[in-house]
Design a protein around this motif. Sequence first.
Motif, mmCIF file in Angstrom:
data_model
loop_
_atom_site.group_PDB
_atom_site.id
_atom_site.type_symbol
_atom_site.label_atom_id
_atom_site.label_comp_id
_atom_site.label_asym_id
_atom_site.label_seq_id
_atom_site.Cartn_x
_atom_site.Cartn_y
_atom_site.Cartn_z
ATOM 1 N N UNK A 2 -3.835 -8.795 -6.815
ATOM 2 C CA UNK A 2 -3.529 -9.741 -5.747
ATOM 3 C C UNK A 2 -2.176 -9.399 -5.166
ATOM 4 N N UNK A 3 -1.992 -9.794 -3.907
ATOM 5 C CA UNK A 3 -0.754 -9.467 -3.187
ATOM 6 C C UNK A 3 -0.086 -10.732 -2.685
ATOM 7 N N UNK A 45 -0.532 -1.324 -4.074
ATOM 8 C CA UNK A 45 -1.581 -1.547 -5.064
ATOM 9 C C UNK A 45 -1.772 -0.328 -5.958
ATOM 10 N N UNK A 46 -1.750 0.848 -5.368
ATOM 11 C CA UNK A 46 -1.900 2.078 -6.168
ATOM 12 C C UNK A 46 -0.735 2.216 -7.143
ATOM 13 N N UNK A 47 0.466 1.908 -6.694
ATOM 14 C CA UNK A 47 1.623 1.970 -7.596
ATOM 15 C C UNK A 47 1.443 1.036 -8.784
ATOM 16 N N UNK A 105 4.298 -7.376 -2.140
ATOM 17 C CA UNK A 105 4.256 -7.140 -3.583
ATOM 18 C C UNK A 105 2.824 -7.287 -4.072
ATOM 19 N N UNK A 106 2.409 -6.366 -4.913
ATOM 20 C CA UNK A 106 1.063 -6.375 -5.487
ATOM 21 C C UNK A 106 1.178 -6.351 -7.004
ATOM 22 N N UNK A 107 0.391 -7.183 -7.664
ATOM 23 C CA UNK A 107 0.306 -7.133 -9.121
ATOM 24 C C UNK A 107 -1.102 -6.744 -9.522
ATOM 25 N N UNK A 116 -8.659 -2.743 0.928
ATOM 26 C CA UNK A 116 -7.569 -1.889 1.387
ATOM 27 C C UNK A 116 -7.273 -0.766 0.404
ATOM 28 N N UNK A 117 -8.041 -0.681 -0.684
ATOM 29 C CA UNK A 117 -7.855 0.385 -1.670
ATOM 30 C C UNK A 117 -8.788 1.571 -1.422
ATOM 31 N N UNK A 118 -10.086 1.303 -1.444
ATOM 32 C CA UNK A 118 -11.117 2.336 -1.247
ATOM 33 C C UNK A 118 -11.016 3.429 -2.297
#
Length: 260
Positions: A51-52, A135-137, A63-65, A157-159
Amino acid sequence: MPTDPTDALPGLDPGPAITEEISRVAGYEIEGELQAVSSGSGRPPTIAGVDEVGRGAWAGPVVVCAAVTDLTPPPVLQGRGKRTISLTDSKLLTETHRESFAGVLPGWLVGHAIGASGPEEIDEVGMTEALRRAAVRALESLPVQPDVVILDGKHDFLSRPWRVRCEIKADQRSVTVAAASVLAKVHRDRLMAELDGEFPEYGFADSAGYPSPVHQKALQESGPTPHHRLSWSYLDDLPRWRHLKKHRDPLAGEGQLSLM
């Protein structure tokens, strides 16, 4: 890293449209579906909830966790009297309850990690790409790599190469996403509170960089800080500071997501 995306994991299609009221207490509804459809294919999949927070803010990072649970019941907080506070979407919790959950969730989760994309990166590549990078990080920093990712909302938004299950209101339906929601929110709020000490007139501790009246007044009088997103349309309404607006190369990213 995730395995070959062509080796498809069942259950990635969103569930049926939500036609009834969603419980305010997160459960393992989505995780259970993913576990069930993969039960005959070897070990259960490792599931990360993502989630962001901060997508619609004018200042500060997005920020994304990413969080991974062991599918056991999550911690609960003791409320007044015999009332208990259950884990759910961070927006449905008070600040005090979010802070309390943030203190106990790391010890309960199998793993969690935070990723962020700052204002300069957002200006350079646009919000969609900035979200993906953050998110990837987070995902790549997890101690265990997930087989599938649950994203809150309908936009992936990842794909690839990540296997993604998008679900509306996942932060109210998935314990894993709810945990990520709380930790992302608390982390970003603390960052913005630190900036408040440097730029007190902008009210970052209260607004977290969103367009509150105090924030907007400070922008009109003093202009943007180094922590503001300078490619965003709010600068069009600030004649004194409009010259600071950055115009992004359209080939550098997919563009700013709607603030609505």
